[in-house]
Design an enzyme around this catalytic site. Structure first.
Site, PDB file in Angstrom:
ATOM      1  N   CYS A  76       0.847  -1.207   0.000  1.00 20.54           N
ATOM      2  CA  CYS A  76       0.000   0.000   0.000  1.00 20.54           C
ATOM      3  C   CYS A  76       0.875   1.247   0.000  1.00 20.54           C
ATOM      4  O   CYS A  76       1.992   1.231   0.510  1.00 20.54           O
ATOM      5  CB  CYS A  76      -0.904   0.044   1.241  1.00 20.54           C
ATOM      6  SG  CYS A  76      -2.044  -1.322   1.411  1.00 20.54           S
ATOM      7  N   ASP A  77       0.321   2.316  -0.545  1.00 28.21           N
ATOM      8  CA  ASP A  77       0.980   3.611  -0.434  1.00 28.21           C
ATOM      9  C   ASP A  77      -0.064   4.709  -0.448  1.00 28.21           C
ATOM     10  O   ASP A  77      -0.986   4.693  -1.273  1.00 28.21           O
ATOM     11  CB  ASP A  77       1.967   3.840  -1.577  1.00 28.21           C
ATOM     12  CG  ASP A  77       2.829   5.063  -1.305  1.00 28.21           C
ATOM     13  OD1 ASP A  77       3.854   4.907  -0.595  1.00 28.21           O
ATOM     14  OD2 ASP A  77       2.482   6.169  -1.750  1.00 28.21           O
ATOM     15  N   SER A  78       0.070   5.646   0.480  1.00 27.53           N
ATOM     16  CA  SER A  78      -0.895   6.743   0.605  1.00 27.53           C
ATOM     17  C   SER A  78      -0.228   8.089   0.356  1.00 27.53           C
ATOM     18  O   SER A  78       0.912   8.318   0.789  1.00 27.53           O
ATOM     19  CB  SER A  78      -1.521   6.759   2.011  1.00 27.53           C
ATOM     20  OG  SER A  78      -2.255   5.590   2.260  1.00 27.53           O
ATOM     21  N   GLY A 113      -3.016   3.661  -2.801  1.00 24.49           N
ATOM     22  CA  GLY A 113      -2.861   2.610  -3.793  1.00 24.49           C
ATOM     23  C   GLY A 113      -2.693   1.264  -3.106  1.00 24.49           C
ATOM     24  O   GLY A 113      -2.029   1.164  -2.066  1.00 24.49           O
TER      25      GLY A 113
END
Length: 210
Positions: A76-78, A113
């Protein structure tokens, strides 16, 4: 039973999964996020950026070869989208202060994501990628409160210089979208992505208590 491998050191993401009945195996990707983002075309869409970062993390962990035989790797990436510009971790009090000046009393979109890789005996057999977008409405903090918040160090290592599940929650008025995604891993989207790679949530839950 398949094992969920979380490609992240984030205690918040782990806490979300544990509260939802999944005890993840944590593997840290050590991906250079700045380098991945810098390698993308300058006109890349915001969702493309967070998805590529999520894919890089999941793929790095999947490539280690040190995973359970039957597992699913989740990366995940924010990032916070403010006035068309993506904002990641501020790292310094000065940057955090400027980030808050830009969003105080306003709204911005938090993009997370997600990349899911299904592995069997070390080989990727299926994958799914998507982005969750949640609109965050920020308060206009009292200057003394904001300085105290920044001094805790909490906002320095999180996207957009705020948390929902920590002290930063005091300064979030409301959300439009998925709260878990703002914390760092969106349960509704993750459920759909797991389904896309052939897994149900029940397959990943541990034994019931008692």
């Amino acid at each position: 039973m398949p094992v969920l491998v979380l490609a992240s050191a984030s205690p918040a993401r782990r806490a979300v999964l544990r509260a939802a009945g999944i005890e993840p195996v944590v593997r840290i990707s050590d991906v250079d996020e700045d380098a991945v983002a810098a390698a993308l075309p300058p006109d890349s869409a915001p969702r493309t950026v967070v998805e590529e970062l999520a894919k890089a993390k999941a793929r790095a962990v999947a490539a280690t070869g040190e995973l359970p035989a039957d597992c699913v790797v989740v990366g995940c990436d924010s990032m916070l989208l403010v006035d068309g510009e993506l904002q990641g971790k501020p790292y310094t009090p000065e940057v955090a202060r400027e980030r808050w000046k830009a969003v105080a009393g306003r709204s911005a979109d938090l993009l997370t994501g997600h990349c899911v890789l299904r592995l069997t005996d070390g080989a990727v057999t299926a994958s799914a990628v998507d982005t969750s977008t949640t609109t965050v409405y920020f308060a206009d903090p009292d200057p003394a409160d904001l300085e105290a918040y920044i001094a805790t160090g909490e906002p320095l290592q999180v996207a957009g210089a705020f948390t929902l599940d920590g002290r930063g929650g005091w300064f979030v008025e409301r959300l439009e979208g998925d709260p878990s995604s703002v914390i760092g891993i969106g349960l509704p989207l993750l459920r759909r992505l797991l389904h896309d790679v052939g897994l149900s949530i029940a397959q990943l839950w541990g034994d019931p208590p008692g």
